[in-house]
Write an enzyme that holds these catalytic residues in place. Structure first.
Site, PDB file in Angstrom:
ATOM      1  N   GLU A  80      -6.724   4.805   7.910  1.00  0.00           N
ATOM      2  CA  GLU A  80      -6.463   6.217   7.584  1.00  0.00           C
ATOM      3  C   GLU A  80      -7.676   6.852   6.920  1.00  0.00           C
ATOM      4  OE1 GLU A  80      -2.748   5.412   5.641  1.00  0.00           O
ATOM      5  OE2 GLU A  80      -1.885   4.941   7.592  1.00  0.00           O
TER       6      GLU A  80
ATOM      7  N   HIS B 124      -9.443   1.309   5.000  1.00  0.00           N
ATOM      8  CA  HIS B 124      -8.165   1.473   5.709  1.00  0.00           C
ATOM      9  C   HIS B 124      -8.386   2.437   6.873  1.00  0.00           C
ATOM     10  CE1 HIS B 124      -4.046   2.521   6.611  1.00  0.00           C
ATOM     11  NE2 HIS B 124      -3.682   1.441   5.942  1.00  0.00           N
TER      12      HIS B 124
ATOM     13  N   SER C 215       3.691  -2.140  10.360  1.00  0.00           N
ATOM     14  CA  SER C 215       5.138  -2.257  10.598  1.00  0.00           C
ATOM     15  C   SER C 215       5.725  -3.609  10.200  1.00  0.00           C
ATOM     16  CB  SER C 215       5.474  -1.930  12.057  1.00  0.00           C
ATOM     17  OG  SER C 215       5.123  -0.583  12.345  1.00  0.00           O
TER      18      SER C 215
ATOM     19  N   ASN D  77       0.874  -1.168   0.000  1.00  0.00           N
ATOM     20  CA  ASN D  77       0.000   0.000   0.000  1.00  0.00           C
ATOM     21  C   ASN D  77       0.916   1.223   0.000  1.00  0.00           C
ATOM     22  OD1 ASN D  77      -1.739   2.079   0.496  1.00  0.00           O
ATOM     23  ND2 ASN D  77      -2.388   1.384   2.529  1.00  0.00           N
TER      24      ASN D  77
ATOM     25  N   LYS E 277       0.187   4.234  -0.249  1.00  0.00           N
ATOM     26  CA  LYS E 277      -0.447   5.416   0.370  1.00  0.00           C
ATOM     27  C   LYS E 277      -0.228   6.642  -0.525  1.00  0.00           C
ATOM     28  CE  LYS E 277      -0.125   3.174   4.806  1.00  0.00           C
ATOM     29  NZ  LYS E 277      -0.031   3.260   6.246  1.00  0.00           N
TER      30      LYS E 277
ATOM     31  N   GLU F  69      -5.166  -4.685  10.631  1.00  0.00           N
ATOM     32  CA  GLU F  69      -4.119  -3.688  10.844  1.00  0.00           C
ATOM     33  C   GLU F  69      -4.399  -2.928  12.138  1.00  0.00           C
ATOM     34  OE1 GLU F  69      -2.170  -2.558   6.842  1.00  0.00           O
ATOM     35  OE2 GLU F  69      -3.875  -1.241   7.120  1.00  0.00           O
TER      36      GLU F  69
ATOM     37  N   GLY G 259       2.993   2.293  10.871  1.00  0.00           N
ATOM     38  CA  GLY G 259       4.030   3.324  10.757  1.00  0.00           C
ATOM     39  C   GLY G 259       4.765   3.625  12.050  1.00  0.00           C
TER      40      GLY G 259
HETATM   41  P1  13P Z   1       3.294   0.402   7.660  1.00  0.00           P
HETATM   42  O1  13P Z   1       3.781  -0.896   7.048  1.00  0.00           O
HETATM   43  O2  13P Z   1       4.037   1.600   7.183  1.00  0.00           O
HETATM   44  O3  13P Z   1       3.203   0.291   9.150  1.00  0.00           O
HETATM   45  O4  13P Z   1       1.783   0.604   7.132  1.00  0.00           O
HETATM   46  C1  13P Z   1       0.865  -0.414   7.247  1.00  0.00           C
HETATM   47  C2  13P Z   1      -0.358  -0.053   6.500  1.00  0.00           C
HETATM   48  O5  13P Z   1      -1.112   0.814   6.905  1.00  0.00           O
HETATM   49  C3  13P Z   1      -0.625  -0.765   5.237  1.00  0.00           C
HETATM   50  O6  13P Z   1      -1.906  -0.536   4.782  1.00  0.00           O
END
Ligand code: 13P
Length: 254
Positions: free
Chosen positions: A100, A98, A214, A10, A12, A168, A174
């Site tokens: 976010e 997601h 992560s 992803n 982002k 997640e 992150g």
């Molecule tokens: P990270 O791998 O940067 O922690 O992000 C995970 C994520 O949100 C994937 O959709």
């Protein structure tokens, strides 16, 4: 039950045209070089890169996905992209719900459900995300929160062929923090149990449940060898070819 591992990136909101196209070319080359692999690859760049990435991936076994879509087919929805448009441009997948988007755009379980149905109707596979916040985890509510999100966000028309779930934990995204393997196992098992009640045992046993938050090459083996973990949804580490491929390699895919 053997479920094919899905190694999904992803990206982002990252990547201008040159950078994103190079990243896709790098992934395509590395996947071709790896030869026979025991996993499926997926990259989900921002909308602006979909066309270029599609071209850059030509000849490599890497699926293309978007990071969101609207539920309508077309019409007066300024700034939105429909599932039909994504299918038309060559996407096979779309990530939905997601954390976010749930946070930044106030997306509810009901909305995610509606989007997923529309995506399935358009012939896309969905990666439906769930996960608890830190305060929910600390209050002992992780299972309750994830179960409710599954019940309400996953549509009735979901099957193991058109839907993938991603667990997640919001606090692991992150941050470099990862839940214990026991906690990951517990949530994944609870998700599969909930899917069995909702969609039947056959679908639940075959449906892939990814872990995200992560994931890096150095923790991939531990996380991806767990019983109910069928792949990874990778953020930061998917932006570097070596890390993305390192995760696949360390999971035992090649
Ligand atoms: P990270 O791998 O940067 O922690 O992000 C995970 C994520 O949100 C994937 O959709």
């Amino acid at each position: 039950m053997s479920r094919k591992l899905l190694i999904a990136g992803n990206w982002k909101m990252n990547g201008l045209v040159a950078e994103g196209t190079n990243l896709a070319k790098g992934v395509a080359e590395a996947v071709k070089k790896a030869g026979k692999v025991e996993c499926e690859f997926l990259v989900c760049p921002p909308f602006t890169l979909l066309s270029n990435v599609k071209k850059a991936l030509r000849g490599a076994k890497v699926n293309l996905g978007a990071q969101d879509c609207h539920f309508a087919e077309k019409g007066a929805h300024t700034g939105d992209i429909s599932p039909v448009m994504l299918k038309d441009i060559g996407c096979q997948y779309v990530i939905l719900g997601h954390s976010e988007r749930r946070t930044d755009h106030y997306e509810s379980n009901e909305l995610v459900n509606k989007k997923a149905q529309a995506a399935h109707t358009a012939g896309l596979k969905t990666v439906i995300c769930v996960g608890e916040t830190l305060s929910e985890r600390e209050a002992g509510k992780a299972l309750e929160v994830c179960t409710k999100q599954i019940i309400e966000s996953v549509p009735e028309d979901s099957t193991s062929s058109n839907t993938v779930i991603a667990y997640e934990p919001v606090w692991a995204i992150g941050t470099g923090k990862v839940p214990t393997t026991k906690d990951v196992e517990e949530v994944h098992a609870a998700i599969r149990k909930t899917l069995a009640k909702k969609l039947g045992k056959g679908n639940a046993n075959k449906m892939r449940i990814l872990y995200g938050g992560s994931v890096k090459p150095n923790n991939a083996k531990e996380l991806l060898s767990l019983e109910d973990v069928d792949g990874a949804l990778i953020g930061g580490a998917s932006l570097k070819v070596e890390d993305f491929m390192g995760i696949a390699k360390n999971s035992g895919a090649f």
